[in-house]
Design an enzyme around this catalytic site. Structure first.
Site, PDB file in Angstrom:
ATOM      1  N   HIS A  97      46.707  53.496  31.955  1.00  0.00           N
ATOM      2  CA  HIS A  97      46.510  54.945  31.759  1.00  0.00           C
ATOM      3  C   HIS A  97      47.820  55.671  32.080  1.00  0.00           C
ATOM      4  O   HIS A  97      48.578  55.245  32.953  1.00  0.00           O
ATOM      5  CB  HIS A  97      45.386  55.450  32.663  1.00  0.00           C
ATOM      6  CG  HIS A  97      45.065  56.894  32.403  1.00  0.00           C
ATOM      7  ND1 HIS A  97      45.747  57.910  33.022  1.00  0.00           N
ATOM      8  CD2 HIS A  97      44.187  57.485  31.565  1.00  0.00           C
ATOM      9  CE1 HIS A  97      45.284  59.071  32.578  1.00  0.00           C
ATOM     10  NE2 HIS A  97      44.341  58.845  31.691  1.00  0.00           N
ATOM     11  N   GLU A 169      46.559  57.662  23.825  1.00  0.00           N
ATOM     12  CA  GLU A 169      46.484  58.884  24.613  1.00  0.00           C
ATOM     13  C   GLU A 169      47.889  59.439  24.789  1.00  0.00           C
ATOM     14  O   GLU A 169      48.594  59.049  25.750  1.00  0.00           O
ATOM     15  CB  GLU A 169      45.879  58.592  25.981  1.00  0.00           C
ATOM     16  CG  GLU A 169      44.478  58.003  25.913  1.00  0.00           C
ATOM     17  CD  GLU A 169      43.723  58.265  27.193  1.00  0.00           C
ATOM     18  OE1 GLU A 169      42.785  59.073  27.157  1.00  0.00           O
ATOM     19  OE2 GLU A 169      44.079  57.711  28.231  1.00  0.00           O
TER      20      GLU A 169
HETATM   21  P1  PGA Z   1      41.520  64.810  29.457  1.00  0.00           P
HETATM   22  O1  PGA Z   1      41.840  63.348  30.028  1.00  0.00           O
HETATM   23  O2  PGA Z   1      40.448  64.641  28.392  1.00  0.00           O
HETATM   24  O3  PGA Z   1      41.042  65.570  30.638  1.00  0.00           O
HETATM   25  O4  PGA Z   1      42.775  65.332  28.861  1.00  0.00           O
HETATM   26  C1  PGA Z   1      42.000  62.276  29.144  1.00  0.00           C
HETATM   27  C2  PGA Z   1      42.421  61.065  29.890  1.00  0.00           C
HETATM   28  O5  PGA Z   1      43.146  61.156  30.887  1.00  0.00           O
HETATM   29  O6  PGA Z   1      42.055  59.950  29.473  1.00  0.00           O
END
Ligand code: PGA
Length: 258
Positions: A97, A169
């Site tokens: 992540h 992401e």
């Molecule tokens: P968020 O987080 O939807 O609050 O932007 C996404 C993530 O960290 O996977």
């Protein structure tokens, strides 16, 4: 029709009590949704994995861990091993992540060791990748993603490919300061990621679920999930209230399957 994956990582927010209430409400609210169509997963903090697993059926909600060490055991103070996560019923291991990469210094090479170990223990790794704003602005988004995939997935055996999930992401899209990627941008990048997965794994690379994450919310989830190469959504803030997550889940179900 492809299967859809909807999940949330609750980061360092929910206590055991909060997590148990959350998964119970989510399971109850969504029990009519066929899980062969939509898989739901929740990735709570370590202390809440076992209690969350016990609180709801595996058939309704998959539970995961936010990280894992690559060693079975050892002199690694403060880390958690695959054996320990298996003992409490985690099935998915989230790896790489952006907060672990950029706030805690995790490198692709570490993530790769964890990913191979997680497969060895029968977990389903969820590999998170994404470029920073600087990398995007410099025109290096694809280069970054290619390195993250090539290193992160190095050495995966043919028979394990089907267990992997990838979440795209973009770092600039995540969290309170994040600006969500437009559905068009997400689709464009997902196509590139798909091509990289096919380069790595041949036809089997087409089967790896590719989720989008980063400021998914009630306004943009529908357009994002409507894109061909988006197989799922990995949601933070907008999913942490069970009723709001349910609204999104029901919306996706209606849009994609009815
Ligand atoms: P968020 O987080 O939807 O609050 O932007 C996404 C993530 O960290 O996977």
């Amino acid at each position: 029709m492809k299967k859809i994956y909807l999940g949330t990582n609750t980061k360092m927010y929910k206590t055991i009590k909060d997590s148990v209430e959350f998964v119970k409400a989510l399971a109850e609210n969504t029990k009519e949704i066929p899980r062969e169509k939509i898989e739901l997963f929740v990735i709570p903090s370590y202390t809440a994995i076992g209690p969350s697993r016990e609180a709801v059926s595996k058939d309704l909600i998959t539970i995961g861990a936010q990280n894992m060490h690559w060693a079975k055991e050892g002199q690694f103070t403060g880390e958690i091993s695959p054996v320990m996560l298996d003992e409490v019923g985690a099935q998915i291991i989230e790896l790489g992540h952006s907060e672990r990469r950029h706030k805690l210094g995790e490198r692709d090479i570490d993530i790769n060791k964890k990913l191979l170990t997680s497969l060895g223990y029968g977990f389903r790794p969820l590999l998170c990748i994404g470029e920073t704003k600087e990398q995007k602005d410099a025109g290096d988004a694809l280069k970054t993603l290619r390195i993250q995939l090539n290193v992160g997935l190095d050495g995966v055996k043919e028979e394990d490919i089907a267990k992997i999930m990838v979440a795209y992401e973009p770092v600039w899209a995540i969290g309170v300061e994040g600006i969500p990627a437009s559905p068009e941008y997400a689709e464009e990048i997902h196509k590139e990621i798909r091509a990289l997965l096919v380069q790595l794994f041949g036809e089997k690379g087409k089967e790896i679920p590719l989720l989008y994450g980063g400021s998914v919310n009630n306004e943009n989830y529908s357009a994002l999930i409507g894109k061909d190469e988006v197989d799922g959504l990995f949601i933070g803030r907008s999913a942490w209230n069970a009723d709001n997550f349910t609204t999104i889940i029901n919306g996706v179900y209606r849009q994609m399957f009815k």
